[in-house]
Design an enzyme around this catalytic site. Structure first.
Site, PDB file in Angstrom:
ATOM      1  CG  ASP A  12      -7.165  -5.104   2.479  1.00  0.00           C
ATOM      2  OD1 ASP A  12      -8.019  -6.001   2.668  1.00  0.00           O
ATOM      3  OD2 ASP A  12      -7.081  -4.083   3.191  1.00  0.00           O
ATOM      4  CE1 TYR A 227      -6.861   5.519   1.460  1.00  0.00           C
ATOM      5  CE2 TYR A 227      -9.037   5.333   2.436  1.00  0.00           C
ATOM      6  CZ  TYR A 227      -7.690   5.060   2.457  1.00  0.00           C
ATOM      7  OH  TYR A 227      -7.161   4.303   3.479  1.00  0.00           O
ATOM      8  CE  LYS A 230      -1.074   5.376   1.362  1.00  0.00           C
ATOM      9  NZ  LYS A 230      -1.489   6.441   0.446  1.00  0.00           N
TER      10      LYS A 230
HETATM   11  P1  13P Z   1      -5.740  -0.652   4.530  1.00  0.00           P
HETATM   12  O1  13P Z   1      -5.268   0.027   3.278  1.00  0.00           O
HETATM   13  O2  13P Z   1      -4.663  -1.419   5.181  1.00  0.00           O
HETATM   14  O3  13P Z   1      -6.957  -1.459   4.231  1.00  0.00           O
HETATM   15  O4  13P Z   1      -6.142   0.458   5.599  1.00  0.00           O
HETATM   16  C1  13P Z   1      -7.159   1.335   5.271  1.00  0.00           C
HETATM   17  C2  13P Z   1      -7.534   2.254   6.372  1.00  0.00           C
HETATM   18  O5  13P Z   1      -8.270   3.180   6.119  1.00  0.00           O
HETATM   19  C3  13P Z   1      -7.010   2.035   7.726  1.00  0.00           C
HETATM   20  O6  13P Z   1      -7.352   3.084   8.601  1.00  0.00           O
HETATM   21 MG    MG Z   2      -7.993  -3.038   4.622  1.00  0.00          MG
HETATM   22 MG    MG Z   3      -3.526  -2.970   4.454  1.00  0.00          MG
END
Ligand code: 13P
Ligand code: MG
Ligand code: MG
Ligand code: 13P
Length: 365
Positions: A12, A227, A230
């Site tokens: 990402d 964090y 994801k």
């Molecule tokens: P991603 O990991 O896809 O960037 O999503 C992060 C997030 O906090 C979505 O609510």
């Molecule tokens: Mg993202």
């Molecule tokens: Mg993502």
């Protein structure tokens, strides 16, 4: 015979609006950079996205963990991240957790699944890419495909795979691994992979050693120590001729299951199989989504893709996922929609708790 290597590497590097999808200009830039490498380091390439994750599918003859291939992917991600920053896209450079490339993108943020194999007479390859979930999300499906005869009838009626498969399982917390043979050790395997936040299937092999599946296992919060987004994993599975049929590989996705990783990486949600046209995370930044692109690998060339879930046969699971999404969303900030406390330690919760820690006092006996 020259072996073919398939590398599926993702990150990402910024999205719009918020965490919903990759901008077309980034897809174009990435595909241009990989196309320029074809005939040099690459044999073939295909660029796509699942939600806000940029997916680079590359074929070559350099084997897994090739510094040249990893460097190419790293350069694509960093240059696309620079463009994302210029466009002020959201989370520009999100998964680039290090400035210094040292030969391999593992441990630096991007997710990697790779396989090197001698091509069979015909080699169907299924590439799965997910958004808003963790690598352990593949565990259920890999078990169903390679170890459950009620899903894969070939386990029973194809002499080529009657012996079963070997699962390589990684403990992403203690960084150790173990091999389980199925069907004889199926129950032991399930002890671990039924806990997908910690135990993740990395590879599946046929008993004769042939590689059948490979996944990405990176856990961003464990790399970054906090964090940052994801993991949004990828997975590749080879099919047919002594391996599960293409239809057996995608069949378990017709049943809705619940995975971790929705909204802020802190919620459980239904894992919805979608066609590329729906690979955008919208409702509550989700729900978690998975796409599957099918190819035939021919002398390193990728014939395809076929958008496997862009099919009315998967309408029913999508509708059931929407129902599950309603039920989970009704819980608001309550478990089991919100992740369990131990898993929340890897999200933004510790920051909130820090503020409140001093206000707790002992209850008198
Ligand atoms: P991603 O990991 O896809 O960037 O999503 C992060 C997030 O906090 C979505 O609510
Ligand atoms: Mg993202
Ligand atoms: Mg993502
Ligand atoms: P075909 O006869 O169409 O090749 O199908 C064989 C098969 O095994 C399908 O699951």
């Amino acid at each position: 015979m020259v072996k073919t290597t398939v590398s599926l590497i993702k990150a990402d590097i910024g999205s719009f609006p918020g965490h919903s999808r990759i901008h077309p200009q980034l897809l174009e830039k990435a595909q241009k950079m990989l196309s320029e490498a074809e005939g040099k380091v690459l044999t073939d390439s295909f660029v796509t996205h699942c939600g806000d994750d940029l997916e680079l599918l590359m074929t070559h003859t350099k084997g897994v963990d090739s510094p040249e291939i990893h460097k190419l992917a790293w350069t694509v991600f960093t240059e696309c991240a620079a463009l994302a920053k210029k466009m002020k896209l959201y989370g520009a450079g999100q998964d680039i957790l290090s400035d210094a490339f040292s030969g391999n993108v593992k441990g630096m943020g991007p997710g990697v699944a790779e396989m090197e194999f001698e091509e069979r007479g015909s080699d169907p390859l299924l590439c799965f890419m997910a958004d808003k979930t963790e690598p352990g999300a593949w565990n259920f499906y890999l078990y169903k495909v390679f170890a459950d005869p009620f899903n894969t009838s070939g386990l029973v009626i194809d002499p080529g795979m009657h012996e079963g498969f070997i699962f390589e399982v990684h403990d992403v917390v203690e960084k150790r691994r173990i091999m389980f043979r199925t069907p004889e050790e199926s129950y032991s395997l399930l002890v671990y992979i039924g806990a997908p936040s910690r135990y993740v299937v990395k590879h599946v092999f046929r008993k004769d050693g042939l590689i059948a599946a490979s996944t990405s296992t990176q856990r961003l919060s464990l790399i970054a120590g906090k964090y940052v987004g994801k993991d949004d994993p990828v997975m590749m599975i080879r099919a047919q001729s002594g391996l599960p049929a293409v239809g057996e590989v995608i069949e378990p996705f017709a049943t809705p299951i619940i995975v971790a990783g929705w909204m802020r990486g802190s919620h459980h949600g239904p894992f919805m199989p979608v066609g590329l046209c729906d690979a955008n995370c919208t409702r509550f930044d989700g729900p978690p989504r998975v796409i599957c692109l099918g190819f035939q690998v021919a002398n390193g060339k990728l014939i395809g893709p076929v958008d496997m879930f862009d099919d009315v046969a998967f309408d029913r699971v999508r509708s059931r996922c929407n129902e599950l999404a309603d039920i989970l969303r009704a819980h608001g900030p309550f478990e089991p929609h919100r992740l369990s406390l131990s898993e929340m330690e890897y999200t933004t919760l510790p920051g909130v708790e820090k503020e409140l820690k001093h206000r707790w006092e002992k209850i008198p006996e």
